[in-house]
Motif scaffolding. Sequence first.
Motif, mmCIF file in Angstrom:
data_model
loop_
_atom_site.group_PDB
_atom_site.id
_atom_site.type_symbol
_atom_site.label_atom_id
_atom_site.label_comp_id
_atom_site.label_asym_id
_atom_site.label_seq_id
_atom_site.Cartn_x
_atom_site.Cartn_y
_atom_site.Cartn_z
ATOM 1 N N ILE A 27 0.812 -1.222 0.000
ATOM 2 C CA ILE A 27 0.000 0.000 0.000
ATOM 3 C C ILE A 27 0.850 1.278 0.000
ATOM 4 O O ILE A 27 0.373 2.336 -0.387
ATOM 5 C CB ILE A 27 -0.983 -0.016 1.213
ATOM 6 N N PHE A 31 1.012 6.265 -1.140
ATOM 7 C CA PHE A 31 1.376 7.436 -0.333
ATOM 8 C C PHE A 31 2.742 8.016 -0.708
ATOM 9 O O PHE A 31 3.169 9.001 -0.131
ATOM 10 C CB PHE A 31 1.359 7.062 1.152
ATOM 11 N N ILE A 35 0.199 9.767 -4.676
ATOM 12 C CA ILE A 35 0.117 11.085 -4.023
ATOM 13 C C ILE A 35 1.328 11.154 -3.085
ATOM 14 O O ILE A 35 1.375 10.406 -2.105
ATOM 15 C CB ILE A 35 -1.170 11.224 -3.169
ATOM 16 N N LYS A 40 5.228 15.835 2.412
ATOM 17 C CA LYS A 40 4.628 16.849 3.294
ATOM 18 C C LYS A 40 3.923 16.126 4.448
ATOM 19 O O LYS A 40 2.756 16.379 4.767
ATOM 20 C CB LYS A 40 3.670 17.746 2.527
ATOM 21 N N HIS A 44 0.312 16.672 6.471
ATOM 22 C CA HIS A 44 -0.727 15.657 6.281
ATOM 23 C C HIS A 44 -1.195 15.108 7.643
ATOM 24 O O HIS A 44 -2.398 14.955 7.881
ATOM 25 C CB HIS A 44 -0.175 14.541 5.398
ATOM 26 N N ILE A 47 -3.557 17.411 9.289
ATOM 27 C CA ILE A 47 -4.915 17.337 8.713
ATOM 28 C C ILE A 47 -5.655 16.140 9.305
ATOM 29 O O ILE A 47 -6.830 16.228 9.667
ATOM 30 C CB ILE A 47 -4.855 17.232 7.168
ATOM 31 N N LEU A 48 -4.951 15.014 9.422
ATOM 32 C CA LEU A 48 -5.574 13.814 10.001
ATOM 33 C C LEU A 48 -5.980 14.070 11.453
ATOM 34 O O LEU A 48 -7.054 13.636 11.893
ATOM 35 C CB LEU A 48 -4.623 12.614 9.932
ATOM 36 N N PHE A 51 -9.127 16.104 11.390
ATOM 37 C CA PHE A 51 -10.285 15.275 11.022
ATOM 38 C C PHE A 51 -10.767 14.444 12.210
ATOM 39 O O PHE A 51 -11.943 14.452 12.568
ATOM 40 C CB PHE A 51 -9.937 14.351 9.837
ATOM 41 N N LEU A 66 -14.162 14.127 2.411
ATOM 42 C CA LEU A 66 -13.260 12.978 2.523
ATOM 43 C C LEU A 66 -13.516 11.908 1.468
ATOM 44 O O LEU A 66 -12.580 11.360 0.882
ATOM 45 C CB LEU A 66 -13.404 12.380 3.930
ATOM 46 N N ILE A 69 -12.244 13.045 -1.928
ATOM 47 C CA ILE A 69 -10.781 12.975 -1.999
ATOM 48 C C ILE A 69 -10.336 11.550 -2.359
ATOM 49 O O ILE A 69 -9.465 11.340 -3.197
ATOM 50 C CB ILE A 69 -10.153 13.426 -0.658
ATOM 51 N N VAL A 73 -8.330 9.815 -5.580
ATOM 52 C CA VAL A 73 -7.163 8.912 -5.489
ATOM 53 C C VAL A 73 -7.417 7.679 -6.357
ATOM 54 O O VAL A 73 -6.554 7.248 -7.123
ATOM 55 C CB VAL A 73 -6.878 8.489 -4.025
ATOM 56 N N ALA A 111 -13.799 4.459 11.292
ATOM 57 C CA ALA A 111 -12.918 4.121 10.173
ATOM 58 C C ALA A 111 -13.530 2.998 9.338
ATOM 59 O O ALA A 111 -13.523 3.037 8.105
ATOM 60 C CB ALA A 111 -11.539 3.721 10.687
ATOM 61 N N LEU A 114 -16.513 4.425 7.374
ATOM 62 C CA LEU A 114 -16.053 5.271 6.270
ATOM 63 C C LEU A 114 -15.438 4.434 5.157
ATOM 64 O O LEU A 114 -15.627 4.718 3.972
ATOM 65 C CB LEU A 114 -15.045 6.301 6.784
ATOM 66 N N SER A 115 -14.722 3.386 5.536
ATOM 67 C CA SER A 115 -14.136 2.495 4.542
ATOM 68 C C SER A 115 -15.241 1.865 3.693
ATOM 69 O O SER A 115 -15.123 1.781 2.464
ATOM 70 C CB SER A 115 -13.302 1.434 5.266
ATOM 71 N N MET A 118 -16.737 4.581 1.399
ATOM 72 C CA MET A 118 -15.824 4.903 0.297
ATOM 73 C C MET A 118 -15.864 3.820 -0.774
ATOM 74 O O MET A 118 -15.890 4.113 -1.969
ATOM 75 C CB MET A 118 -14.385 5.030 0.813
HETATM 76 C C1 HEM Z 1 -7.553 1.968 0.581
HETATM 77 C C2 HEM Z 1 -7.509 2.698 1.690
HETATM 78 C C3 HEM Z 1 -7.016 4.123 1.695
HETATM 79 C C4 HEM Z 1 -6.001 4.693 0.977
HETATM 80 C C5 HEM Z 1 -5.032 4.019 0.012
HETATM 81 C C6 HEM Z 1 -5.977 6.096 1.330
HETATM 82 C C7 HEM Z 1 -5.105 7.030 0.779
HETATM 83 C C8 HEM Z 1 -5.129 8.374 1.044
HETATM 84 C C9 HEM Z 1 -4.332 9.367 0.370
HETATM 85 C C10 HEM Z 1 -3.339 9.074 -0.772
HETATM 86 C C11 HEM Z 1 -4.625 10.563 0.913
HETATM 87 C C12 HEM Z 1 -4.031 11.943 0.516
HETATM 88 C C13 HEM Z 1 -4.983 12.581 -0.488
HETATM 89 C C14 HEM Z 1 -4.522 13.943 -0.953
HETATM 90 O O1 HEM Z 1 -3.784 14.641 -0.232
HETATM 91 O O2 HEM Z 1 -4.935 14.338 -2.073
HETATM 92 C C15 HEM Z 1 -5.602 10.329 1.955
HETATM 93 C C16 HEM Z 1 -6.129 11.300 2.770
HETATM 94 C C17 HEM Z 1 -6.923 11.046 3.869
HETATM 95 N N1 HEM Z 1 -7.474 9.827 4.217
HETATM 96 FE FE1 HEM Z 1 -7.241 8.108 3.220
HETATM 97 N N2 HEM Z 1 -6.949 6.353 2.259
HETATM 98 C C18 HEM Z 1 -7.612 5.175 2.507
HETATM 99 C C19 HEM Z 1 -8.665 4.999 3.358
HETATM 100 C C20 HEM Z 1 -9.090 5.915 4.282
HETATM 101 C C21 HEM Z 1 -10.127 5.693 5.250
HETATM 102 C C22 HEM Z 1 -10.964 4.409 5.408
HETATM 103 C C23 HEM Z 1 -10.226 6.814 5.987
HETATM 104 C C24 HEM Z 1 -11.204 6.957 7.115
HETATM 105 C C25 HEM Z 1 -11.161 7.843 8.041
HETATM 106 C C26 HEM Z 1 -9.232 7.763 5.487
HETATM 107 C C27 HEM Z 1 -8.963 9.020 5.990
HETATM 108 C C28 HEM Z 1 -8.212 9.990 5.354
HETATM 109 C C29 HEM Z 1 -8.133 11.388 5.779
HETATM 110 C C30 HEM Z 1 -8.814 12.012 6.994
HETATM 111 C C31 HEM Z 1 -7.339 12.050 4.835
HETATM 112 C C32 HEM Z 1 -6.989 13.545 4.782
HETATM 113 C C33 HEM Z 1 -7.907 14.186 3.749
HETATM 114 C C34 HEM Z 1 -7.667 15.683 3.579
HETATM 115 O O3 HEM Z 1 -6.591 16.065 3.082
HETATM 116 O O4 HEM Z 1 -8.571 16.458 3.925
HETATM 117 N N3 HEM Z 1 -8.573 7.178 4.448
HETATM 118 N N4 HEM Z 1 -5.903 8.999 2.000
#
Ligand code: HEM
Length: 127
Positions: A27, A31, A35, A40, A44, A47-48, A51, A66, A69, A73, A111, A114-115, A118
């Motif tokens: 995975i 990251f 992206i 950064k 990041h 931001i988490l 949230f 969220l 976003i 991705v 989580a 939300l998963s 999504m």
């Molecule tokens: C396959 C699973 C996931 C992957 C690969 C993933 C990947 C990513 C990536 C690459 C970003 C950065 C996006 C950007 O800056 O444009 C991001 C942001 C974020 N992800 Fe995930 N994500 C996953 C699942 C989840 C889940 C289930 C949650 C539930 C809470 C979550 C919460 C967040 C939050 C809070 C951010 C920050 C968003 C923001 O910039 O406002 N992610 N994720």
Amino acid sequence: MTDLQTQEDIYVIVDAFYKKLFADARISYIFTEVIPVHEKLEEHLQILVRFWSQALLGTGGYFNNLTQIHMEVDTLSALTKEHFDIWLNHFEAAINENFEGFNCERMKNMAHNLSTIMQIKIKQKRG
Ligand code: HEM
């Protein structure tokens, strides 16, 4: 072990969580290559923290869409059920290794929910 109660506690969790994501080649490329979050990372993580602090402690301050976003991705690199399972496993481990209690259970449940949301939205978008 105590329950998570503050933004500092949330930081401990998301910091430990991202160390696990970066260490898992199944995975980590999302990251680093799709992206480049690693460039950064502190920003990041903050931001988490915002949230999760809003979701768990009711502090406010998070305004992004969220699900949208993550749909973006997915258009760059497909997010599979396996990715979501890996993500959730590391997330739960990062919580369980540091804290225990009611807020921890809420965090894991959110989580999980939300998963699921999504994944449904991503499927709908793909048609
Ligand atoms: C396959 C699973 C996931 C992957 C690969 C993933 C990947 C990513 C990536 C690459 C970003 C950065 C996006 C950007 O800056 O444009 C991001 C942001 C974020 N992800 Fe995930 N994500 C996953 C699942 C989840 C889940 C289930 C949650 C539930 C809470 C979550 C919460 C967040 C939050 C809070 C951010 C920050 C968003 C923001 O910039 O406002 N992610 N994720």
